[in-house]
Design a protein around this motif. Structure first.
Motif, PDB file in Angstrom:
ATOM      1  N   GLU A 103      38.412  39.345  39.218  1.00  0.00           N
ATOM      2  CA  GLU A 103      37.707  39.329  40.489  1.00  0.00           C
ATOM      3  C   GLU A 103      36.836  38.087  40.554  1.00  0.00           C
ATOM      4  OE1 GLU A 103      33.755  41.920  40.015  1.00  0.00           O
ATOM      5  OE2 GLU A 103      35.568  43.107  39.710  1.00  0.00           O
ATOM      6  N   CYS A 143      33.387  36.337  41.168  1.00  0.00           N
ATOM      7  CA  CYS A 143      31.984  36.704  41.086  1.00  0.00           C
ATOM      8  C   CYS A 143      31.160  35.472  41.415  1.00  0.00           C
ATOM      9  CB  CYS A 143      31.652  37.192  39.683  1.00  0.00           C
ATOM     10  SG  CYS A 143      29.938  37.706  39.501  1.00  0.00           S
ATOM     11  N   GLU A 180      25.343  37.450  41.909  1.00  0.00           N
ATOM     12  CA  GLU A 180      25.904  38.788  42.041  1.00  0.00           C
ATOM     13  C   GLU A 180      26.149  39.363  40.650  1.00  0.00           C
ATOM     14  OE1 GLU A 180      29.578  38.551  44.160  1.00  0.00           O
ATOM     15  OE2 GLU A 180      28.631  38.014  46.046  1.00  0.00           O
ATOM     16  N   GLU A 181      26.049  40.680  40.533  1.00  0.00           N
ATOM     17  CA  GLU A 181      26.423  41.326  39.286  1.00  0.00           C
ATOM     18  C   GLU A 181      27.877  41.722  39.385  1.00  0.00           C
ATOM     19  OE1 GLU A 181      23.997  44.302  37.487  1.00  0.00           O
ATOM     20  OE2 GLU A 181      22.190  43.478  38.391  1.00  0.00           O
ATOM     21  N   CYS A 182      28.691  41.252  38.447  1.00  0.00           N
ATOM     22  CA  CYS A 182      30.131  41.494  38.535  1.00  0.00           C
ATOM     23  C   CYS A 182      30.702  41.881  37.179  1.00  0.00           C
ATOM     24  CB  CYS A 182      30.848  40.256  39.057  1.00  0.00           C
ATOM     25  SG  CYS A 182      30.344  39.756  40.695  1.00  0.00           S
ATOM     26  N   GLY A 183      30.320  42.959  36.637  1.00  0.00           N
ATOM     27  CA  GLY A 183      30.931  43.473  35.411  1.00  0.00           C
ATOM     28  C   GLY A 183      30.904  42.499  34.263  1.00  0.00           C
ATOM     29  N   GLU A 184      32.084  42.031  33.837  1.00  0.00           N
ATOM     30  CA  GLU A 184      32.204  41.152  32.681  1.00  0.00           C
ATOM     31  C   GLU A 184      31.481  39.833  32.889  1.00  0.00           C
ATOM     32  OE1 GLU A 184      36.136  40.626  31.158  1.00  0.00           O
ATOM     33  OE2 GLU A 184      36.639  42.710  31.561  1.00  0.00           O
ATOM     34  N   ALA A 185      31.467  39.326  34.130  1.00  0.00           N
ATOM     35  CA  ALA A 185      30.769  38.066  34.410  1.00  0.00           C
ATOM     36  C   ALA A 185      29.285  38.235  34.152  1.00  0.00           C
ATOM     37  CB  ALA A 185      31.026  37.617  35.841  1.00  0.00           C
ATOM     38  N   ALA A 186      28.742  39.372  34.539  1.00  0.00           N
ATOM     39  CA  ALA A 186      27.326  39.633  34.287  1.00  0.00           C
ATOM     40  C   ALA A 186      27.063  39.747  32.793  1.00  0.00           C
ATOM     41  CB  ALA A 186      26.880  40.902  35.015  1.00  0.00           C
TER      42      ALA A 186
END
Length: 137
Positions: A36, A38, A42-48
């Motif tokens: 996805e 990101c 923004e909070e985006c799962g693995e990116a965060a």
């Protein structure tokens, strides 16, 4: 006879419907997105999670070496001195750490700046250089 046939067909219909649902689930699983986008902020799962790991501090010299430098410095690709080869490293070490660090940060001969690791902090590159020198004396 018609009742038996109807029961058999009804039973087959339920089984076929379940099989179709299973096939459709498998198709959905195969074509689901692999990632996805990101955007910063923004909070985006693995990116965060990666951001949190990155903010945990600089990596050690051996970690940077293992992630970036070893591709060339274990094989000697493009003339890179192989880690642990004291003869190959001696003339480089004789030039001093300042020169070695300058070459590592800005590139030298076939080696790109920071060994191609644009996301590496200068202090991580320095730690990697110090690691390779320590292993090559």
């Amino acid at each position: 006879m018609k009742r038996v046939l109807a029961v058999v067909l009804l039973g087959f219909g339920i089984t076929a419907g379940a099989a179709m649902a299973s096939v459709e689930d498998e198709i959905r699983a195969r074509i689901q997105p692999v990632g996805e986008v990101c955007l910063q902020g923004e909070e985006c799962g693995e990116a965060a999670a990666a951001t949190e790991t990155a903010s945990a501090g600089p990596r050690s010299g051996s970690e940077v070496y293992g992630a970036v430098c070893m591709a060339c410095h274990t094989t000697g690709a493009a003339g890179a001195p192989v880690i642990g080869n004291a003869d190959a490293w001696a003339p480089r070490i004789d030039k001093g750490m300042e020169t070695l660090l300058n070459h590592a940060l800005n590139g030298f001969n076939a080696m790109p700046a920071k060994g191609g690791c644009a996301s590496c902090a200068d202090e991580e590159i320095q730690a990697a250089v110090e690691h390779m020198v320590a292993e090559s004396k």
